[in-house]
Scaffold this motif. Structure first.
Motif, PDB file in Angstrom:
ATOM      1  N   UNK A 148      15.983  44.987 118.863  1.00  0.00           N
ATOM      2  CA  UNK A 148      15.267  45.163 119.678  1.00  0.00           C
ATOM      3  C   UNK A 148      15.060  42.897 120.132  1.00  0.00           C
ATOM      4  N   UNK A 149      13.949  42.251 120.196  1.00  0.00           N
ATOM      5  CA  UNK A 149      14.795  41.271 120.845  1.00  0.00           C
ATOM      6  C   UNK A 149      14.167  40.300 120.002  1.00  0.00           C
ATOM      7  N   UNK A 150      14.448  40.648 118.796  1.00  0.00           N
ATOM      8  CA  UNK A 150      14.441  40.208 117.364  1.00  0.00           C
ATOM      9  C   UNK A 150      16.218  39.760 116.815  1.00  0.00           C
ATOM     10  N   UNK A 151      16.648  41.097 117.200  1.00  0.00           N
ATOM     11  CA  UNK A 151      17.716  40.991 116.817  1.00  0.00           C
ATOM     12  C   UNK A 151      19.147  39.863 117.894  1.00  0.00           C
ATOM     13  N   UNK A 152      19.960  39.509 117.319  1.00  0.00           N
ATOM     14  CA  UNK A 152      20.914  38.369 117.894  1.00  0.00           C
ATOM     15  C   UNK A 152      22.049  38.765 117.700  1.00  0.00           C
ATOM     16  N   UNK A 153      23.501  38.803 118.503  1.00  0.00           N
ATOM     17  CA  UNK A 153      24.730  37.936 118.333  1.00  0.00           C
ATOM     18  C   UNK A 153      25.206  37.040 118.504  1.00  0.00           C
ATOM     19  N   UNK A 154      25.406  36.337 117.231  1.00  0.00           N
ATOM     20  CA  UNK A 154      26.506  34.861 117.676  1.00  0.00           C
ATOM     21  C   UNK A 154      27.618  35.400 117.993  1.00  0.00           C
ATOM     22  N   UNK A 155      28.357  35.274 118.380  1.00  0.00           N
ATOM     23  CA  UNK A 155      30.566  34.982 118.843  1.00  0.00           C
ATOM     24  C   UNK A 155      31.036  33.377 118.516  1.00  0.00           C
TER      25      UNK A 155
END
Length: 767
Positions: A348-355
């Motif tokens: 969902x849009x609540x999850x993100x990835x930061x590289x």
């Protein structure tokens, strides 16, 4: 891979769109460079449209370049060490040159065959060649040393034979021992080729490169080496004498060996004690599947409250990036939010990835410090959950268990509420175990949801069919394709959807007007109950069974002991109702499977090796003398692994397998030389024969041990750095075992051979 392009923010600065992310995970450096060339060509047109491109933000090829450079440097440095040892021990440039020719010939043939079979030169295949570096020269060293020694003896003989006959006989003297020893080294590595799964994909190319190089070196030793010896050595051997340092070393060795042979108990007792200590040390080892890869890059999976919007996830990501960039070792923190419409990740849009990209040349110790800093920073943000891994760790975890963490507990059942409750209990148990990090429930409930429940009596009253209402809602909020239009050869779909301003507010859904068959406009609220509730953005399944998953990483201890403690505490503290049960998966289970495979296949290979050696020696006693080398090598390997960190990874286990093959070579050479002295030269087996055979073997044994050890030394010293993560533990185990097995081969094996060996006729001392 399909780029995951959502709302993207770079270094905490909003408003910068990443048009393309280099998430292609390039299989080769060439692919990456070609892609970068295309992006460079596109840059002007992208900038003209206001699109700012940052290709280096996530570039896996950078790690590949560093890893290949490091392992290549280890290979080159090891070759330099090997050459230096050969020149120092042989005291003859020609003899050293002949031995050295085995290195380029063996490695080049192995590389050509690998290329013909479709394999590339990467850190795994280069690692196999680096580990084989010292071994490939062993056969040539043994052959050259024996030929050169026999040529010197022939030159000093009152009735010298022809040089051709001396070279031929000297080469044949060690031929069978060299052949069988090399086949043992190759057979030992066959279990590595037969491993399945991810471990097989990682170690099979390494084993293949190793076996190809070793078998090629055997061919060189049997053909090219004797020919070069015939051309280059006879003239030099006429005037050469055994170097004074070698004579001194042999004399000292005889003085040391003589009392040990007279009192074998003084040798056997300490050896048994050391073996017992090594066996006890095994119980103190931790276990892990694979070591951490030093990529200089961390992947941060950040979860806000389910139902959070893209804008809220971006705001939180900007704040996190600003805090992380306060550490000067962190260069960039790009954030990816959302997912591709047809992507495989059901986020969902609540999850993100930061590289999170670190500065170049960040050491392994500094990377650990940065990882701790990242976790502490993320913990300071309330309302989020997270896990921190590397890109390769992420992919390896997904390959093993479908999740990105090291430890995965899947709770299976049918009742979603029961699954949620038990998953939270399991998460609480894991959070109370020492070494836990990033404990997460993979699919938590609580996502806001707008429920629409049709009322059949109202539908009947106004003349609506349920499908009419559902189709109208789909058209209004998801769109329906109604036609196609053409522009030249291009085809465009025409879709009907409600205007965006009427789709923003959930409350407006109640007022959606629907036209009945009689032409009457009726709001949706008259036909259905519309209300806000909570639900799930995804329901996890595995094998047609519902599941809820708890994931966890491990810091500060080994994964195997953590999982063992977790299983025990979950079984004791969590009561599962009927139809609900947990299954542990992840790195510990993958390691256990790989270990069992390696054990079973190594047992089969070991049986083949025993049968091969039985054909060579034809004596059970002499066969057991050769096998005595295994516990001697085991002692050093265990001690080296213990002092290098106390964890046994899959690389360490493969190192033990490799070690037993390498160290068996010297035992075969010693025992076969004793047999030659008795059977071919007519010596009676006794103290004199044992001393002579040992003193004549000390130089080739020390040379082969040193060239193997120094060939591995750069990899062992760089263990844990990029490109050496897998091969480093292997090299450490082999070095430790090689040290003890060589020392004990020179001191213990002659003593045991004198006491228990049977070579030709027995003497009184043999009794």
């Amino acid at each position: 891979a399909e780029p995951k392009v959502g709302d993207a923010r770079i270094q905490g600065k909003p408003g910068v769109l990443i048009a393309l992310l280099s998430q292609f995970g390039a299989n080769t450096l060439e692919t990456t460079r070609r892609l970068e060339g295309v992006l460079a060509d596109l840059k002007p047109s992208l900038e003209a449209q206001g699109i700012q491109l940052f290709p280096p933000l996530f570039r896996p090829a950078s790690f590949i370049e560093t890893a290949v450079h490091n392992i290549g440097h280890s290979l080159l440095l090891g070759a330099v060490f090997v050459v230096a040892v050969l020149f120092l021990f042989m005291f003859n440039l020609r003899a050293a040159f002949i031995s050295i020719t085995a290195i380029p010939l063996s490695l080049l043939v192995a590389i050509i065959v690998l290329d013909r079979w479709g394999l590339t030169l990467n850190t795994i295949t280069l690692g196999g060649l680096a580990i084989a570096l010292g071994v490939v020269v062993d056969d040539a060293v043994i052959d050259v040393e024996n030929i050169y020694r026999r040529l010197r003896e022939n030159a000093a003989s009152p009735e010298p034979r022809s040089n051709f006959r001396v070279v031929l006989d000297a080469s044949l003297e060690v031929r069978s021992a060299v052949v069988y020893a090399t086949f043992v080294v190759a057979l030992v590595f066959l279990p590595v080729l037969s491993m399945s799964g991810l471990q097989g994909r990682l170690f099979a190319p390494l084993g293949l490169a190793y076996i190809l190089a070793v078998m090629t070196s055997l061919g060189v030793a049997l053909t090219i080496t004797p020919a070069l010896c015939m051309v280059l050595l006879p003239r030099r051997a006429r005037t050469a004498r055994e170097p004074r340092p070698i004579r001194g070393m042999k004399a000292g060795y005889r003085r040391l060996l003589l009392p040990l042979m007279r009192y074998p108990g003084a040798v056997i007792g300490p050896v048994l004690l050391f073996c017992a200590i090594a066996a006890l040390l095994l119980h103190r080892f931790g276990a892990e599947f694979l070591p951490e890869f030093r990529e200089g890059h961390f992947v941060l999976h950040i979860n806000t409250i389910p139902g959070s919007s893209l804008q809220e996830s971006g705001r939180v990501g900007s704040l996190i990036a600003a805090e992380l960039l306060k550490d000067k070792r962190i260069q960039t923190v790009p954030q990816q939010i959302g997912r591709a419409e047809l992507g495989e990740d059901a986020w969902g849009p609540h999850r993100s990835e930061s590289h999170t990209q670190l500065a170049p040349n960040t050491t392994a110790k500094e990377q650990d410090q940065v990882e701790d800093f990242i976790r502490q920073t993320l913990k300071s943000f309330p309302g989020i959950t997270f896990d921190v891994t590397t890109f390769l760790g992420d992919r390896i975890g997904e390959t093993i268990s479908g999740e990105t963490a090291q430890v995965v507990v899947s709770v299976f059942g049918e009742d979603l509420d029961a699954l949620d409750q038990k998953a939270r209990e399991v998460a609480d148990v894991l959070a109370g175990i020492r070494g836990n990090a990033d404990v997460l429930v993979a699919s938590p409930p609580g996502a806001p949801q707008l429920a629409i429940q049709l009322r059949p009596e109202r539908l009947l009253q106004f003349g609506f069919q349920p499908t009419q209402v559902l189709d109208a809602m789909q058209t209004a909020y998801q769109g329906t394709r109604v036609a196609q239009t053409y522009e030249g050869s291009r085809v465009f779909d025409v879709a009907v959807i409600l205007d965006e301003q009427y789709r923003r507010d959930p409350e407006d859904v109640r007022g959606l007007l629907l036209r009945s068959p009689d032409g009457v406009l009726v709001p949706l609220s008259e036909l259905a109950d519309v209300y806000l509730t909570t639900g799930r953005y995804t329901v996890l399944h595995d094998g047609a069974r519902r599941r809820q998953t708890v994931t966890c990483n491990v810091r500060g201890r080994d994964v195997a002991s953590f999982v063992a403690e977790a299983k025990q505490k979950v079984a004791a503290q969590v009561r599962f109702p009927g139809g609900v049960y947990p299954i542990f998966t992840g790195a510990a289970e993958a390691r256990a499977q790989a270990r069992n495979e390696l054990f079973v296949h190594s047992s089969i290979a070991g049986l083949g090796i025993v049968l091969l050696l039985a054909m060579v020696f034809g004596s059970l006693r002499n066969l057991l003398l050769v096998l005595v080398n295994l516990p001697l090598a085991f002692v050093g390997g265990v001690v080296a692994a213990y002092f290098s960190g106390g964890n046994l990874s899959l690389g360490s286990l493969v190192g033990f397998v490799t070690l037993f093959g390498i160290t068996t070579r010297n035992s075969i050479m010693m025992i076969s030389h004793y047999d030659h002295l008795v059977r071919e030269e007519g010596m009676l087996w006794g103290l004199d024969a044992a001393l002579r055979g040992a003193s004549e073997r000390i130089v080739p044994i020390l040379m082969t041990a040193l060239v193997t050890a120094l060939g591995l030394l750069p990899i062992a010293l760089g263990s844990g750095e990029a490109g050496r993560e897998i091969e480093g533990p292997m090299a450490i185990v082999i070095l430790g075992g090689l040290a003890t097995s060589t020392l004990l081969n020179l001191l213990v094996l002659p003593t045991l051979a004198l006491r228990f060996g049977r070579f030709g006729r027995r003497t009184e001392m043999d009794d």
